[in-house]
Enzyme design. Structure first.
Site, PDB file in Angstrom:
ATOM      1  N   GLY A  55       0.880  -1.164   0.000  1.00  0.00           N
ATOM      2  CA  GLY A  55       0.000   0.000   0.000  1.00  0.00           C
ATOM      3  C   GLY A  55       0.910   1.205   0.000  1.00  0.00           C
ATOM      4  N   GLU A  56       0.428   2.327   0.494  1.00  0.00           N
ATOM      5  CA  GLU A  56       1.292   3.498   0.597  1.00  0.00           C
ATOM      6  C   GLU A  56       1.837   3.542   2.022  1.00  0.00           C
ATOM      7  OE1 GLU A  56       2.817   5.483  -1.485  1.00  0.00           O
ATOM      8  OE2 GLU A  56       3.694   6.180   0.393  1.00  0.00           O
ATOM      9  N   SER A  57       3.156   3.324   2.156  1.00  0.00           N
ATOM     10  CA  SER A  57       3.733   3.167   3.501  1.00  0.00           C
ATOM     11  C   SER A  57       3.537   4.411   4.362  1.00  0.00           C
ATOM     12  CB  SER A  57       5.218   2.818   3.401  1.00  0.00           C
ATOM     13  OG  SER A  57       5.944   3.862   2.783  1.00  0.00           O
ATOM     14  N   CYS A  87       6.360  -5.165   0.511  1.00  0.00           N
ATOM     15  CA  CYS A  87       6.462  -3.827  -0.087  1.00  0.00           C
ATOM     16  C   CYS A  87       6.364  -2.737   0.981  1.00  0.00           C
ATOM     17  CB  CYS A  87       5.418  -3.660  -1.187  1.00  0.00           C
ATOM     18  SG  CYS A  87       5.723  -2.250  -2.263  1.00  0.00           S
ATOM     19  N   ARG A 116      12.868   3.740  -0.554  1.00  0.00           N
ATOM     20  CA  ARG A 116      11.550   3.620  -1.192  1.00  0.00           C
ATOM     21  C   ARG A 116      11.692   3.837  -2.697  1.00  0.00           C
ATOM     22  NH1 ARG A 116       8.581   8.119   0.998  1.00  0.00           N
ATOM     23  NH2 ARG A 116       6.577   7.188   0.477  1.00  0.00           N
ATOM     24  N   ILE A 145       6.016  -3.354  -7.682  1.00  0.00           N
ATOM     25  CA  ILE A 145       5.178  -2.189  -7.981  1.00  0.00           C
ATOM     26  C   ILE A 145       5.761  -0.990  -7.229  1.00  0.00           C
ATOM     27  CG2 ILE A 145       2.825  -1.254  -7.948  1.00  0.00           C
ATOM     28  CD1 ILE A 145       2.662  -3.864  -9.348  1.00  0.00           C
ATOM     29  N   ARG A 146       6.462  -0.107  -7.937  1.00  0.00           N
ATOM     30  CA  ARG A 146       7.125   1.028  -7.277  1.00  0.00           C
ATOM     31  C   ARG A 146       7.792   0.534  -5.996  1.00  0.00           C
ATOM     32  NH1 ARG A 146       5.706   6.478  -7.707  1.00  0.00           N
ATOM     33  NH2 ARG A 146       5.585   6.484  -5.453  1.00  0.00           N
ATOM     34  N   HIS A 181       5.308  -8.470  -4.573  1.00  0.00           N
ATOM     35  CA  HIS A 181       3.923  -8.870  -4.316  1.00  0.00           C
ATOM     36  C   HIS A 181       3.610 -10.258  -4.866  1.00  0.00           C
ATOM     37  CE1 HIS A 181       2.800  -4.831  -3.015  1.00  0.00           C
ATOM     38  NE2 HIS A 181       3.541  -4.381  -3.998  1.00  0.00           N
ATOM     39  N   GLU A 183       1.302 -12.007  -3.675  1.00  0.00           N
ATOM     40  CA  GLU A 183      -0.159 -12.123  -3.565  1.00  0.00           C
ATOM     41  C   GLU A 183      -0.846 -11.653  -4.851  1.00  0.00           C
ATOM     42  OE1 GLU A 183       1.598  -9.742  -2.349  1.00  0.00           O
ATOM     43  OE2 GLU A 183       0.509  -7.847  -2.356  1.00  0.00           O
TER      44      GLU A 183
END
Lengths: 204, 312
Positions: A55-57, A87, A116, A145-146, A181, A183
């Protein structure tokens, strides 16, 4: 052993994909949204393992601190609850973030330094297969993903996978942390590794 | 026509990284779920948004409320502004291209924005075709007012959908209508899946969407991509209502930086989106935020000023 109960921190991010994968592996799942989903009145964990999802950390960090989850998370993980960070979850576990968002903190339970967005912006996000050197050797299908990368590894930290010369998967005791990821790709190797740690705890 | 590049390459081995795949494009949207994406027009606003817990920012020159007030043709933002915002924040940066304007999209991809919004808030550049989004490595989000429109955008390669609402109004009624419409149309297909699957052929025709996609939605009971809500969200309670109606997250445009206290309101909307099912926390988040954006009632807007009717 009885069916393991695995919590997934469910404030923001890719929660549903972890829940589905855990259920496919026979675990019972719990969405962790407040401290009482994590520890009981006696202070002992009410779950057998925990996933900190992608997600967005910086968002997840802010929500954890605002809503009283930050300290309970740190305490149960430091006390040895098996945990997998993916992530943003890796960033949350790290002892140091090279390039935090303003005011961003981390739990500091995993002795690594992370950076990051280590592989560029979204156009550089990619799917790739990696060698996994966990409790069994395997090929893992990973989606970056990023994604963050581990730039420093502490003495007790074992490297489990690398991508483009960067460390992207580590283990320190009961803490597993990865940049990517599984998942999203449907590869269950890493989740099975987490459930293996749960079985080991139950056996002692 | 010029041969547009950026198609997905499929290497023979699995050691070569694959960029721009469907999984990688929709994967970023998956990571935005439960979050708030905020419109920002300056680097300072982008910083405030990041500091308040936004999962991404939408970089643009004018928020929809100002586009609406000032009129004229609304276009892609100046690359300088977009680059300043990319350089300022560490969270994903999105930017808008006009409907059908594939060269604006090429420019935005070159600037390395993380997501492109092919948006009805800007003036359409093509009244027949939307952008062929499969040709790009960067993912796209597109607006939709109903399920058929959403499935047509997904067919063209959109990796994320947002219900349109009515941007720049601060009136949540259209956002409500669109998310409810999409959800009830999905429920209808789901109902048909076991009872009379043969009816899905005519449903595909009615929705003007590919039969295979209609069957997938009927089988799974959801869109194959993440569904956010946009257009008129101005308060924590608005955001939480969209989440309770089944949105995966929210876009807030004019609602934050056209309000009295943007940083406080941004933090409050983030909290209410995460804890959308907890009235006590939504109440707490709603206290003392000062003036919400003044807003316009959608019912008072005459047809040519309704942005949601752009796109088809």
């Amino acid at each position: 052993m009885t069916q393991p109960v695995v919590g997934v921190l469910a404030l923001q991010g890719g929660v549903a994909e972890h829940l589905a994968m855990l259920e496919s592996l026979g675990a019972r799942v719990v969405r962790v949204r407040s401290a009482s989903d994590l520890v009981g009145d006696d202070g002992a964990p009410v779950i057998d393992a925990l996933i900190l999802p992608g997600g967005e950390s910086s968002t997840m960090d802010r929500l954890c601190r605002t809503f009283g989850l930050f300290d309970p998370l740190r305490e149960v993980i430091a006390a040895g609850l098996p945990v997998l960070g993916t992530c943003a979850g890796l960033i949350m576990l790290a002892s140091q973030i090279e390039d935090p968002a303003p005011g961003q903190q981390s739990l500091g339970v995993l002795d690594v330094t992370v950076t990051r967005n280590a592989f560029g912006s979204q156009v550089d996000s990619a799917e790739v297969s990696l060698k996994w050197a966990g409790s069994r050797v395997a090929v893992v299908r990973a989606a970056f993903i990023r994604a963050p990368a581990v730039t420093r590894v502490g003495g007790d930290v074992e490297v489990l996978a690398r991508y483009q010369d960067s460390v992207v998967a580590v283990r320190q005791g009961n803490i597993l942390a990865i940049s990517f990821h599984p998942e999203l790709t449907g590869d269950t190797t890493v989740h099975e590794e987490l459930l293996g740690l749960v079985r080991l705890e139950a056996a002692i | 026509m010029v041969n547009m590049t950026h198609t997905v390459h499929s290497p023979a081995d699995n050691k070569t990284p694959v960029t721009g795949s469907k999984l990688v494009k929709s994967g970023l949207a998956d990571m935005l779920k439960g979050g708030v994406i905020m419109d920002v027009v300056t680097a300072e606003q982008a910083k405030i948004a990041e500091d308040s817990g936004a999962v991404a920012v939408m970089a643009l020159e004018r928020v929809p409320a100002d586009i609406r007030a000032q009129g004229g043709v609304a276009r892609m933002s100046d690359p300088d502004l977009i680059e300043q915002i990319i350089d300022t924040v560490s969270i994903p940066v999105m930017a808008k291209a006009r409907i059908g304007h594939f060269v604006e999209a090429q420019v935005l991809e070159h600037l390395k924005v993380d997501y492109i919004d092919e948006s009805e808030v800007l003036s359409p550049a093509d009244f027949v075709n939307h952008i062929d989004k499969h040709r790009f490595t960067v993912p796209f989000v597109c607006g939709a007012t109903n399920l058929g429109e959403a499935l047509r955008r997904i067919t063209e390669g959109a990796a994320m959908i947002r219900s349109k609402g009515e941007a720049g109004t601060g009136d949540v009624s259209e956002a409500t209508r669109h998310i409810r419409t999409i959800r009830s149309q999905i429920a209808e297909l789901q109902g048909l899946y076991n009872v009379s699957p043969d009816a899905l052929y005519v449903k595909a025709k009615e929705l003007s969407a590919p039969y295979e996609l209609v069957v997938e939605v009927a089988r799974t009971g959801k869109l194959p991509v993440v569904l956010f809500t946009a257009g008129g969200i101005a308060t924590p309670a608005d955001a939480a209502m969209m989440m309770q109606l089944g949105a995966d997250g929210v876009f807030v445009g004019s609602g934050i930086f056209k309000s009295g206290n943007p940083a406080e309101r941004a933090r409050a909307i983030v909290a209410a989106t995460a804890y959308y099912d907890d009235p006590a926390r939504i109440a707490e988040a709603s206290r003392g935020l000062g003036e919400a954006m003044v807003g316009i009632n959608v019912a008072d807007l005459t047809a040519p000023h309704r942005l949601a009717e752009r796109g088809w």
